[in-house]
Scaffold this active site. Structure first.
Site, mmCIF file in Angstrom:
data_model
loop_
_atom_site.group_PDB
_atom_site.id
_atom_site.type_symbol
_atom_site.label_atom_id
_atom_site.label_comp_id
_atom_site.label_asym_id
_atom_site.label_seq_id
_atom_site.Cartn_x
_atom_site.Cartn_y
_atom_site.Cartn_z
ATOM 1 N N ASN A 9 0.853 -1.182 0.000
ATOM 2 C CA ASN A 9 0.000 0.000 0.000
ATOM 3 C C ASN A 9 0.900 1.248 0.000
ATOM 4 O O ASN A 9 1.578 1.538 0.987
ATOM 5 C CB ASN A 9 -0.913 -0.031 1.233
ATOM 6 C CG ASN A 9 -1.854 1.137 1.320
ATOM 7 O OD1 ASN A 9 -1.506 2.280 1.032
ATOM 8 N ND2 ASN A 9 -3.078 0.867 1.754
ATOM 9 N N ALA A 10 0.894 1.976 -1.101
ATOM 10 C CA ALA A 10 1.775 3.150 -1.246
ATOM 11 C C ALA A 10 1.462 4.224 -0.211
ATOM 12 O O ALA A 10 2.368 4.910 0.270
ATOM 13 C CB ALA A 10 1.646 3.728 -2.656
ATOM 14 N N LYS A 12 0.319 3.794 2.933
ATOM 15 C CA LYS A 12 0.901 3.369 4.204
ATOM 16 C C LYS A 12 2.421 3.515 4.180
ATOM 17 O O LYS A 12 3.015 3.988 5.140
ATOM 18 C CB LYS A 12 0.567 1.896 4.485
ATOM 19 C CG LYS A 12 -0.734 1.637 5.135
ATOM 20 C CD LYS A 12 -0.782 0.160 5.527
ATOM 21 C CE LYS A 12 -2.150 -0.248 5.972
ATOM 22 N NZ LYS A 12 -2.167 -1.665 6.381
ATOM 23 N N ASP A 68 -1.557 -3.913 11.137
ATOM 24 C CA ASP A 68 -2.962 -4.045 10.786
ATOM 25 C C ASP A 68 -3.682 -2.948 11.541
ATOM 26 O O ASP A 68 -3.340 -2.628 12.682
ATOM 27 C CB ASP A 68 -3.528 -5.418 11.132
ATOM 28 C CG ASP A 68 -4.829 -5.711 10.388
ATOM 29 O OD1 ASP A 68 -5.062 -5.096 9.325
ATOM 30 O OD2 ASP A 68 -5.611 -6.558 10.853
ATOM 31 N N THR A 69 -4.628 -2.341 10.865
ATOM 32 C CA THR A 69 -5.341 -1.203 11.426
ATOM 33 C C THR A 69 -6.831 -1.442 11.338
ATOM 34 O O THR A 69 -7.314 -1.994 10.356
ATOM 35 C CB THR A 69 -4.976 0.090 10.662
ATOM 36 O OG1 THR A 69 -3.605 0.383 10.917
ATOM 37 C CG2 THR A 69 -5.824 1.273 11.116
ATOM 38 N N PHE A 148 -6.742 8.413 2.978
ATOM 39 C CA PHE A 148 -7.301 7.238 2.312
ATOM 40 C C PHE A 148 -8.216 6.508 3.290
ATOM 41 O O PHE A 148 -8.285 6.855 4.469
ATOM 42 C CB PHE A 148 -6.190 6.315 1.792
ATOM 43 C CG PHE A 148 -5.293 5.735 2.857
ATOM 44 C CD1 PHE A 148 -5.474 4.443 3.309
ATOM 45 C CD2 PHE A 148 -4.265 6.487 3.404
ATOM 46 C CE1 PHE A 148 -4.653 3.914 4.295
ATOM 47 C CE2 PHE A 148 -3.432 5.974 4.382
ATOM 48 C CZ PHE A 148 -3.635 4.673 4.832
ATOM 49 N N GLY A 149 -8.924 5.517 2.792
ATOM 50 C CA GLY A 149 -9.797 4.728 3.655
ATOM 51 C C GLY A 149 -10.871 5.579 4.306
ATOM 52 O O GLY A 149 -11.552 6.371 3.658
ATOM 53 N N TYR A 150 -11.008 5.433 5.614
ATOM 54 C CA TYR A 150 -12.043 6.137 6.379
ATOM 55 C C TYR A 150 -11.637 7.549 6.782
ATOM 56 O O TYR A 150 -12.382 8.224 7.505
ATOM 57 C CB TYR A 150 -12.392 5.343 7.644
ATOM 58 C CG TYR A 150 -12.961 3.971 7.385
ATOM 59 C CD1 TYR A 150 -14.316 3.796 7.131
ATOM 60 C CD2 TYR A 150 -12.147 2.843 7.400
ATOM 61 C CE1 TYR A 150 -14.846 2.533 6.904
ATOM 62 C CE2 TYR A 150 -12.661 1.582 7.168
ATOM 63 C CZ TYR A 150 -14.019 1.429 6.920
ATOM 64 O OH TYR A 150 -14.542 0.178 6.691
ATOM 65 N N HIS A 176 -3.142 7.083 14.832
ATOM 66 C CA HIS A 176 -2.912 5.747 15.376
ATOM 67 C C HIS A 176 -1.656 5.118 14.781
ATOM 68 O O HIS A 176 -0.818 4.591 15.512
ATOM 69 C CB HIS A 176 -4.135 4.879 15.070
ATOM 70 C CG HIS A 176 -4.570 4.984 13.632
ATOM 71 N ND1 HIS A 176 -5.050 6.162 13.090
ATOM 72 C CD2 HIS A 176 -4.552 4.101 12.619
ATOM 73 C CE1 HIS A 176 -5.331 5.981 11.811
ATOM 74 N NE2 HIS A 176 -5.035 4.727 11.502
#
Length: 193
Positions: A9-10, A12, A68-69, A148-150, A176
């Site tokens: 994942n670029a 991250k 892991d998140t 990204f994501g949420y 986090h």
């Protein structure tokens, strides 16, 4: 020092590199010849992080870490949690995940949540775990177009903007993942070097 970060994942990789700094060279699994999907089918964030790190270490023998998140929403009993990336589908569909989360929170006033990251590090065959948590709440709509994501839905405590409205530096300072990676970097800098 070279470490494999068990992600392709670029986003991250960029976030973690900014926190760790240039003292460490982060390699991706692809750069080390691992092109298959790395399994992550454990019931906890810690279990997934360890599973991914062990997978990389067993195949390469190179020191590595994996994360892991999960986004854990209080009113949803901790959902989406360990299934955050695959909340709506098995295909890592950020848009579908955000839609499903907003749908499940419709009409719910308590929107308290936390982002939590677990990092598993394997150095010389020894395993270590690190954690980072940030509390906040879920907004009623997407705010901002960064991250990204949420990120567009998460408002960290004490801040008026979502993660998606913050600069990468501001987000890393309180996120986090930033907290977990700083704990990892501190360990590497002071315990091992």
């Amino acid at each position: 020092m070279k470490l494999i970060f068990a992600t392709n994942n670029a986003h991250k990789l960029r976030e973690v590199s900014q926190v760790v700094g240039d003292r460490f060279t982060l390699l991706t699994p692809r750069e080390c010849g691992i092109t298959e999907d790395i399994p992550e089918d454990q019931p906890t964030l810690e279990g997934n992080a360890l599973q991914k790190a062990r997978y990389i270490y067993e195949r390469t023998g190179i020191d590595c870490f994996a994360d892991d998140t999960g986004l854990e929403v209080d009113a949803l009993g901790g959902e989406p949690g360990v299934r955050s990336a695959r909340y709506a589908t098995d295909g890592h569909d950020d848009e579908a995940n955000k839609r499903l989360l907003l749908q499940r929170l419709q009409g719910i006033e308590n929107r308290a949540a936390q982002f939590r990251t677990a990092i598993a590090l394997i150095i010389g065959g020894e395993e270590y775990l690190f954690e980072g948590v940030v509390r906040g709440e879920i907004s009623h709509e997407e705010l901002g177009d960064g991250g990204f994501g949420y990120d567009p839905l998460f408002l960290p405590e004490g801040r008026a903007e979502s993660f998606a409205q913050m600069s990468a530096e501001d987000k890393n300072a309180i996120s986090h993942r930033g907290r977990a990676v700083r704990a990892l970097a501190e360990f590497l800098n002071f315990e091992l070097l």
